[in-house]
Scaffold this motif. Structure first.
Motif, mmCIF file in Angstrom:
data_model
loop_
_atom_site.group_PDB
_atom_site.id
_atom_site.type_symbol
_atom_site.label_atom_id
_atom_site.label_comp_id
_atom_site.label_asym_id
_atom_site.label_seq_id
_atom_site.Cartn_x
_atom_site.Cartn_y
_atom_site.Cartn_z
ATOM 1 N N ILE A 98 0.275 1.332 -11.501
ATOM 2 C CA ILE A 98 1.278 1.533 -10.462
ATOM 3 C C ILE A 98 2.642 1.027 -10.912
ATOM 4 C CG2 ILE A 98 1.905 1.000 -8.079
ATOM 5 C CD1 ILE A 98 -1.122 0.738 -7.536
ATOM 6 N N CYS A 132 1.595 12.900 -2.988
ATOM 7 C CA CYS A 132 0.908 11.726 -3.535
ATOM 8 C C CYS A 132 0.331 12.061 -4.907
ATOM 9 C CB CYS A 132 -0.225 11.296 -2.610
ATOM 10 S SG CYS A 132 0.312 10.707 -0.999
ATOM 11 N N ASP A 165 2.100 2.284 -3.329
ATOM 12 C CA ASP A 165 1.121 2.868 -4.243
ATOM 13 C C ASP A 165 1.281 4.387 -4.153
ATOM 14 O OD1 ASP A 165 -1.128 3.975 -5.502
ATOM 15 O OD2 ASP A 165 -2.409 2.296 -4.904
ATOM 16 N N SER A 172 -5.470 10.636 -5.824
ATOM 17 C CA SER A 172 -6.092 9.430 -5.252
ATOM 18 C C SER A 172 -7.373 9.032 -5.977
ATOM 19 C CB SER A 172 -6.370 9.632 -3.761
ATOM 20 O OG SER A 172 -7.257 10.710 -3.582
ATOM 21 N N LEU A 223 5.163 -5.496 -5.598
ATOM 22 C CA LEU A 223 3.847 -5.377 -6.219
ATOM 23 C C LEU A 223 3.539 -6.521 -7.183
ATOM 24 C CD1 LEU A 223 3.831 -1.524 -6.795
ATOM 25 C CD2 LEU A 223 2.614 -2.808 -5.027
ATOM 26 N N ARG A 225 -0.362 6.804 -4.935
ATOM 27 C CA ARG A 225 -1.552 7.591 -4.624
ATOM 28 C C ARG A 225 -1.778 7.687 -3.118
ATOM 29 N NH1 ARG A 225 -5.603 4.078 -7.997
ATOM 30 N NH2 ARG A 225 -4.294 2.569 -6.937
ATOM 31 N N TRP A 268 4.013 3.441 -13.296
ATOM 32 C CA TRP A 268 4.499 4.637 -12.614
ATOM 33 C C TRP A 268 5.903 4.408 -12.068
ATOM 34 C CZ3 TRP A 268 6.229 6.175 -7.842
ATOM 35 C CH2 TRP A 268 6.222 7.544 -7.579
ATOM 36 N N TRP A 269 6.113 3.234 -11.474
ATOM 37 C CA TRP A 269 7.445 2.928 -10.941
ATOM 38 C C TRP A 269 8.467 2.790 -12.063
ATOM 39 C CZ3 TRP A 269 9.266 3.846 -6.384
ATOM 40 C CH2 TRP A 269 8.396 3.924 -5.303
ATOM 41 N N LYS A 317 0.745 6.125 -0.349
ATOM 42 C CA LYS A 317 1.985 6.135 0.434
ATOM 43 C C LYS A 317 1.705 5.784 1.894
ATOM 44 C CE LYS A 317 4.273 9.158 -2.785
ATOM 45 N NZ LYS A 317 5.177 10.261 -2.988
ATOM 46 N N ASN A 359 0.828 -1.215 0.000
ATOM 47 C CA ASN A 359 0.000 0.000 0.000
ATOM 48 C C ASN A 359 0.855 1.254 0.000
ATOM 49 O OD1 ASN A 359 -2.940 -0.395 0.050
ATOM 50 N ND2 ASN A 359 -2.453 -1.739 1.761
#
Length: 196
Positions: free
Chosen positions: A134, A124, A28, A127, A156, A30, A137-138, A32, A25
């Motif tokens: 995700i 963040c 993520d 949301s 993840l 959005r 994004w990473w 953190k 979580n």
């Protein structure tokens, strides 16, 4: 009772809690650590919220440090190869080159140690963005969070729950009930394959 035992297995207090679920979580962008802390505050008093939030953060930092050490080993091997290449290719002061390369590694290492803090301090993502990829994004932020992005990609990608595999292996109980107990093994196998 069955539901409660399942709940305790994954979300029980103390040693039963899987902090990797919370770390996922936190990774993520959005939510953190802010979201995890908020959820803890909804369930527990202030002291327990602080304690659990610290445990989640410590777990993330431990994962990060593990990946950082692994990356340093790879960098150290590259460093040794670079020095050997420099010795073979050029007539330069090897000691100066070695000190400079070590200086660069130390500088990078100091910056890398702060990746977790930088990630948690950065704002963040939206949301409300339910369509945020995700892992994508990473991948995009790999240059900003070199080591932490590796942690995120591996954490993840883990199947967090065993529920899917447990239900897959327990289909026999749903097919072979008291009324179908005399079916042959071939028929039972055919029934299970038809479900797939």
């Amino acid at each position: 009772m069955n539901m409660m035992s399942k709940f305790e297995k994954y979300w029980g207090c103390g040693a039963n809690q899987n902090f990797l679920l919370y770390v996922a979580n936190v990774l993520d962008p959005r939510f953190k650590l802010k979201y995890v802390k908020f959820c803890f505050s909804e369930l527990y008093d202030h002291d327990k919220t602080q304690l659990l939030t610290k445990k989640v953060r410590d777990n993330l930092v431990s994962l990060y440090e593990f990946y950082l050490k692994a990356d340093e080993v790879v960098d150290d091997n590259r460093y040794k190869q670079d020095v050997n290449d420099a010795i073979d290719d050029m007539e330069i002061d090897v000691n100066t080159l070695a000190r400079f390369k070590r200086h660069l590694l130390e500088k990078d290492s100091v910056e890398n140690r702060n990746e977790v803090e930088r990630y948690l301090v950065d704002g963040c993502e939206d949301s409300n963005d339910d369509k945020l990829d995700i892992l994508g994004w990473w991948k995009i932020t790999t240059s900003k969070y070199k080591i932490l992005s590796k942690v995120a990609q591996h954490v993840l990608a883990i199947l967090i729950s065993t529920v899917a595999s447990e239900s897959t292996f327990s289909t026999g109980g749903r097919i072979l009930d008291q009324f179908r107990s005399s079916l042959s093994s071939t028929t039972v196998q055919a029934l299970i394959c038809c479900q797939n």
